[in-house]
Design an enzyme around this catalytic site. Sequence first.
Site, PDB file in Angstrom:
ATOM      1  N   LYS A  13       0.810  -1.239   0.000  1.00  0.00           N
ATOM      2  CA  LYS A  13       0.000   0.000   0.000  1.00  0.00           C
ATOM      3  C   LYS A  13       0.835   1.277   0.000  1.00  0.00           C
ATOM      4  CE  LYS A  13      -3.251  -2.499  -0.415  1.00  0.00           C
ATOM      5  NZ  LYS A  13      -3.682  -2.609  -1.799  1.00  0.00           N
ATOM      6  N   HIS A  41       7.345  -7.247  -1.918  1.00  0.00           N
ATOM      7  CA  HIS A  41       6.971  -6.591  -0.655  1.00  0.00           C
ATOM      8  C   HIS A  41       7.815  -7.133   0.494  1.00  0.00           C
ATOM      9  CE1 HIS A  41       3.502  -4.521  -2.168  1.00  0.00           C
ATOM     10  NE2 HIS A  41       2.742  -5.567  -2.327  1.00  0.00           N
ATOM     11  N   SER A  73      -5.067   2.929   3.729  1.00  0.00           N
ATOM     12  CA  SER A  73      -5.235   2.270   2.442  1.00  0.00           C
ATOM     13  C   SER A  73      -5.392   0.760   2.641  1.00  0.00           C
ATOM     14  CB  SER A  73      -4.013   2.579   1.562  1.00  0.00           C
ATOM     15  OG  SER A  73      -4.081   1.892   0.346  1.00  0.00           O
TER      16      SER A  73
HETATM   17  S1  PPS Z   1      -0.432  -3.244  -3.024  1.00  0.00           S
HETATM   18  O1  PPS Z   1      -1.689  -4.001  -3.189  1.00  0.00           O
HETATM   19  O2  PPS Z   1       0.126  -3.449  -1.683  1.00  0.00           O
HETATM   20  O3  PPS Z   1       0.553  -3.554  -4.053  1.00  0.00           O
HETATM   21  O4  PPS Z   1      -0.883  -1.716  -3.094  1.00  0.00           O
HETATM   22  P1  PPS Z   1      -0.015  -0.496  -3.625  1.00  0.00           P
HETATM   23  O5  PPS Z   1      -0.037  -0.499  -5.094  1.00  0.00           O
HETATM   24  O6  PPS Z   1       1.311  -0.498  -2.956  1.00  0.00           O
HETATM   25  O7  PPS Z   1      -0.797   0.765  -3.052  1.00  0.00           O
HETATM   26  C1  PPS Z   1      -2.130   1.074  -3.400  1.00  0.00           C
HETATM   27  C2  PPS Z   1      -2.304   2.560  -3.137  1.00  0.00           C
HETATM   28  O8  PPS Z   1      -1.619   3.313  -4.156  1.00  0.00           O
HETATM   29  C3  PPS Z   1      -2.530   4.208  -4.784  1.00  0.00           C
HETATM   30  N1  PPS Z   1      -2.172   4.439  -6.179  1.00  0.00           N
HETATM   31  C4  PPS Z   1      -1.973   5.669  -6.699  1.00  0.00           C
HETATM   32  N2  PPS Z   1      -2.004   6.887  -6.129  1.00  0.00           N
HETATM   33  C5  PPS Z   1      -1.793   7.966  -6.931  1.00  0.00           C
HETATM   34  N3  PPS Z   1      -1.568   7.859  -8.261  1.00  0.00           N
HETATM   35  C6  PPS Z   1      -1.522   6.658  -8.879  1.00  0.00           C
HETATM   36  N4  PPS Z   1      -1.305   6.587 -10.190  1.00  0.00           N
HETATM   37  C7  PPS Z   1      -1.724   5.483  -8.078  1.00  0.00           C
HETATM   38  N5  PPS Z   1      -1.764   4.152  -8.344  1.00  0.00           N
HETATM   39  C8  PPS Z   1      -2.036   3.538  -7.168  1.00  0.00           C
HETATM   40  C9  PPS Z   1      -3.884   3.498  -4.635  1.00  0.00           C
HETATM   41  O9  PPS Z   1      -4.950   4.360  -4.864  1.00  0.00           O
HETATM   42  C10 PPS Z   1      -3.775   3.005  -3.195  1.00  0.00           C
HETATM   43  O10 PPS Z   1      -3.880   4.074  -2.253  1.00  0.00           O
HETATM   44  P2  PPS Z   1      -5.248   4.546  -1.560  1.00  0.00           P
HETATM   45  O11 PPS Z   1      -4.826   5.529  -0.510  1.00  0.00           O
HETATM   46  O12 PPS Z   1      -5.905   3.337  -0.994  1.00  0.00           O
HETATM   47  O13 PPS Z   1      -6.070   5.190  -2.648  1.00  0.00           O
END
Ligand code: PPS
Length: 285
Positions: A44, A99, A129
């Site tokens: 996340k 991770h 998140s």
């Molecule tokens: S995972 O499942 O652990 O691999 O999740 P991860 O990809 O690390 O994190 C998911 C959060 O990243 C946000 N996200 C983004 N934010 C801004 N811009 C872009 N392009 C983007 N892509 C992914 C996603 O919305 C999750 O955060 P939250 O706060 O839940 O919205």
Amino acid sequence: MSSSFFVYNGILFPTALSSAESLTYLEKEFRFLDDDILSVSYPKSGTHWMQEILGLIWCDGDPSWVQSLPVWERIPWIETVSGLQCALKSPPPRLLASHLPFHIFPKSFLHSKAKVIYTVRNPKDVMISSYHFSKGLKIVADPGTLEEYMEEFLSGSVSYGSWFEHVKNWMEMKDRSNFFIITYEELQQDLRESVRRICHFIGKELNSQQIDSVVENASFHKMKDNNMSNCTQFSDTYYDHTKGKLMRKGISGDWKNHLTVAQNEHFDRVYREKMQGLRMTFPWD
Ligand code: PPS
């Protein structure tokens, strides 16, 4: 702790995705190649975002690859059983994701020139998140109330262990030339400049138009609509898409909408205690 997890070297892993056998192989026998590029992060923290950015840079800004192949096939997570198989079959140069906390990460990294991009995000936003995403996960128990989840998060009784240990241990790599740290907040503040720095680190220079295309196609809205990256293809067996989603809000500071003053103060106390001694400051400090 629920039976949907198993413990490997003190860390909780979801039984549906990983196995002790493949983690042992990974830790002790997996060999990095010098031209491997890895996106490493605590869950996340912006993993999918970095995977999209890397995939786009890889293709000189052309979005067709990231729009036609699921993210777990493009840039597999090596700690999952299927991701490891995919990584072992991939021809070099490979793009990989993980991770894993540092103490379980394949030891061969220490003797290789493989490049690691470590993405780190404000742990309060990581927790929020993760809490929301967990509601849709059928492979682990319901996260309960935010209060309950916060205690599990702060004590590290969650998948991939403690955020604090993850970050502190990975930060010990910070002076290596094949290790690059970037924050979710930096990506948000200036994506174009972040892309330029990532290009420089991986040794791939793009022209201005190509960088524009990376920035455009890695935006939250483009990724939200990209079914190969937004996890809507994630099997219904594992995920209830009516209860949670990967591309939720994509903002910094959402924790302010969820934590009470008391919860925030408690979080800050634990943060100060656990992060003491780390001579680094992050955008949220
Ligand atoms: S995972 O499942 O652990 O691999 O999740 P991860 O990809 O690390 O994190 C998911 C959060 O990243 C946000 N996200 C983004 N934010 C801004 N811009 C872009 N392009 C983007 N892509 C992914 C996603 O919305 C999750 O955060 P939250 O706060 O839940 O919205």
